[in-house]
Write a protein that holds these residues in place. Sequence first.
Motif: not given
Lengths: 585, 585
Positions: B131, B147-148, B157-158, B160-162
């Motif tokens: 990421a 995610p990169t 579909g990922v 979103e930041e974390f």
Amino acid sequence: MRGGVVSLFERAFQDYPSLSKLIVLFTVSGGGLVAYAEAKPHSSLSGVESSQVDTKKKRVLVLGTGWAGTSFLKNVDSSLYDIQVISPRNYFAFTPLLPSVTCGTVEPRSIVEPIRNIIKKKSGEIGFWEAECFKIDAKNNKVHCQPTPSVGSTDLGVKEEFIVDYDYLVVALGARANTFNTPGVVENCHFLKEIEDAQNIRRSVIDCFERASLPNLSEEEKRKNLHFVVVGGGPTGVEFAAELHDFIREDLVKLYPAIKDLIKITLLEAGDNILNMFDKRITTFAEDKFRRDGINLKTGSMVVKVTDKEISTKERSTGETSSIPYGMIVWSTGIGTRPVIMDFMHQTGQTNRRVLGTDEWLRVEGCDRVYAIGDCATINQRRVMEDIAVIFSKADEDKSGTLTVKEFQDVLHDICLRYPQMELYLKNNRMKNIVDLLTDPKANVNKESIELDIEAFKSSLSQVDSQMKNLPATAQVAAQQGSYLANCFNRMKECEENPEGPLRFRGIGRHRFLPFRYKHLGQFAPLGGEQTAAQLPGDWVSIGRSSQWLWYSVYASKLVSWRTRALVISDWIRRSIFGRDSSGI
Amino acid sequence: MRGGVVSLFERAFQDYPSLSKLIVLFTVSGGGLVAYAEAKPHSSLSGVESSQVDTKKKRVLVLGTGWAGTSFLKNVDSSLYDIQVISPRNYFAFTPLLPSVTCGTVEPRSIVEPIRNIIKKKSGEIGFWEAECFKIDAKNNKVHCQPTPSVGSTDLGVKEEFIVDYDYLVVALGARANTFNTPGVVENCHFLKEIEDAQNIRRSVIDCFERASLPNLSEEEKRKNLHFVVVGGGPTGVEFAAELHDFIREDLVKLYPAIKDLIKITLLEAGDNILNMFDKRITTFAEDKFRRDGINLKTGSMVVKVTDKEISTKERSTGETSSIPYGMIVWSTGIGTRPVIMDFMHQTGQTNRRVLGTDEWLRVEGCDRVYAIGDCATINQRRVMEDIAVIFSKADEDKSGTLTVKEFQDVLHDICLRYPQMELYLKNNRMKNIVDLLTDPKANVNKESIELDIEAFKSSLSQVDSQMKNLPATAQVAAQQGSYLANCFNRMKECEENPEGPLRFRGIGRHRFLPFRYKHLGQFAPLGGEQTAAQLPGDWVSIGRSSQWLWYSVYASKLVSWRTRALVISDWIRRSIFGRDSSGI
């Protein structure tokens, strides 16, 4: 080296009774191709002579550098023609190893050979242009091309198309992936036809594993990312699924231990079986092995739609539809027509076909100077029944209106050459000679006295055309077509004077060349875990680790140059020592 | 293996008087790094113990997997901390060989090592997430990541930041290419910092050759396509220009004979000399060699603008500007700040700097739990003159207002540790002891009787800070910082109790650790044609084929794992047998 590999065979196959057959296969295919790869260039003409000859040389334009085009190029006597090659890629790729590239068993660069390396070894002037042909204008003997788009950000400003004249055109443009117009496939699926496809698949697999490892995902999302779907149960799809399974089991689970139980591979096949062009024994073995390996095999399942998140399938038997989330899809369901071929087909009136039709000498129907070979073409074998009247009248030498056995026997050889289904029919029905064909074997007649009129002749040959079948779209067919056509070009003048082909039934004299004949040398289906299925000529089937070695040997010997051979073998050694690389590049 | 290489040295360098020095260098750098690469993991704690310890373990978050981050990761005792690594790429790349990758001397995959391979060998639980960190929130001990972006068409579909919490943060995010805000550079130039850059450059070189071979181009257009421009005469730019020259001369001219006279390589350098951080002898040798090779070397030439067709330069001496058409530009003019570092610098009030400032223990100024290593950071060495008053008062043990020689000598060791410029000053001025510093050497005084007041003390040390210099942004510095910091982390508890650092002049007691000290092990500049320049510690300079072998040996021994070492060596062997590949992949 060949000697070395053969002795390796002897060790590997000593408990196989059919060893001799294997060695024959190897010598024919591998050995033949070794010779083909290493063929010495013809001695080139001296400077003065060649410039004198140049003025008379015909211009041959070759479109494409796949199996067919490259095989033509390697076998053609380049001192006789002024040859120009145009292709959007400046290399030949050994495509049977593409599934191995997807998982890093073999490196992309090891299975390619730059076309200019091949050209360099030939005599005469062969030109290569990296460009894409977007229009064939057979009426004016021209093709229209444009440079391939450049990589990266720099625009080199050479956008203009250019036009190339030819005397003979060899169309070897191949095919593209067939999506059957399924919505969403082009946008969301990977294909597996080019080197770049294999590289993208490799990156994508690692990407899915990395994404599934991220902290903010539910188990369901992780499962989605780790769901790998392969559409198409042909040799390519099966081999990719097997390679992916090995890659995951042998390498990736050790690096991603936290998510190893969430991985799933699904293989979707619309037909009833995978590998349906292979022997039933191979199909069953493969299906059993995949089930044991935990690969989710779904036959009779058609893909109807793909979105960016889900793939929707319909069961052929029940009509039931369902949608499954996926991480990556590889689409491998056979071949479709390239737009430039489609356009050319429209020009030549071949509107209701999927590929360019050619005659048995690989000439595009209706275009005298255009040849088509490989996946973009198919041979329209003439039916015996279409020509039955002219065959009869040609055979009836005394113009009596009836055929004697002798009269028929005199033309039988030519009929068999011209219509290969005839030979196949005789062979498959175990007919020793022509008389068996013309009479009921049980009837007790004096065979010498038979005389047939046209109706009786028709009825005896009525079943012959049932033996016709189209050639598969394989590398083997393409390579054989390329070398056949090169051979025709090499002997064009010679055969003009002394035609060697069969009698022209609908004309006078003989055809210049023998028609193209395909010689099937067997086919491999690697199934992963050091298991390979091999179907060899004469229904000989071999499955297991020994076939894996056979596969290694044949493929190593078939690679176009000593360079690629050494690279692939060293890749195999690297892999066996260090495993496959998992970095996302 | 080390023994083998050393004996190779003995053969290669037997006519060099300074062989012993070389072997020392090799043993120190190569050998040291062999050990570093192969370091055995610490024996891991048993299950119960480790889960008990887990509750107390501090969370260490490492951002980046370049030289600094990977070196930290390999050396840290992972059983003591709960370590999480975040990087946009899941591998470590051996960047000194990047210029070799641009021309296919070495394959990209041979110079990378997956981070998970490194993690697998360590004890304890180390996590890796692929990421990109886009915000460091040091106030709340958090970083924000996303995610990169995925490759190809599939959107997983990922998006979103974390957010990740930490107890200690190690920032090793590196730098990006510095364009000096020159217009058009980002759009039209290649950089040479990542594996992907090298791959793109390689494709682009072949692309230029293919385009220049097309039929519809004027000679001028061909020249344009075959004009390769390298901006920046540092080691990377010089090595790339040399590699490109070799690639063209050894491989490409044979494949593109028709255009071989139109090729031009231009190296632009804004300064007066290329390789200006090297010894003058190396610079001269390199410039002469490039001129002999026909590389168009333009020093004192600044790039002011790049369009898609032309590059515009301005002569520093005359102010004259000119524009030249080009086929490809590689931009290699040093390092710039990544946006996330820039943002973090604003947060910490470091607004007028190019990189993050740290103290001598690599802690980011103003952030107690954040460390920064590698190209994204620089050490702000405190000046002696800043602290002169506290040093004086600490040294003046009897609080007499004056320093005796003895009092000064007692703290000298700590001063030298805390202020490395002091040690350097003494050494460079050949001062045998402290008394030389405090007095005029020619004056004949009783050295024991000297007493200095603060003003005299200031004036004797006034020149010391002139010895300060920033460390270069090299792999060597980054790797040493990573292992230094790991070592500090490993002994955190131990040194808390028994601090080993110098006296705290502005506080009480001692610093926990010795400050970071860089040990320069020499630098190489490959110049093509089997010629390499090496500048070794102590102004020892070596140029030629022998340095090339030294370069090969040191680099082979430095590679992170046996795997990459074997791959790179086999790449070198492949290249020497088969030449470099020219296919456009």
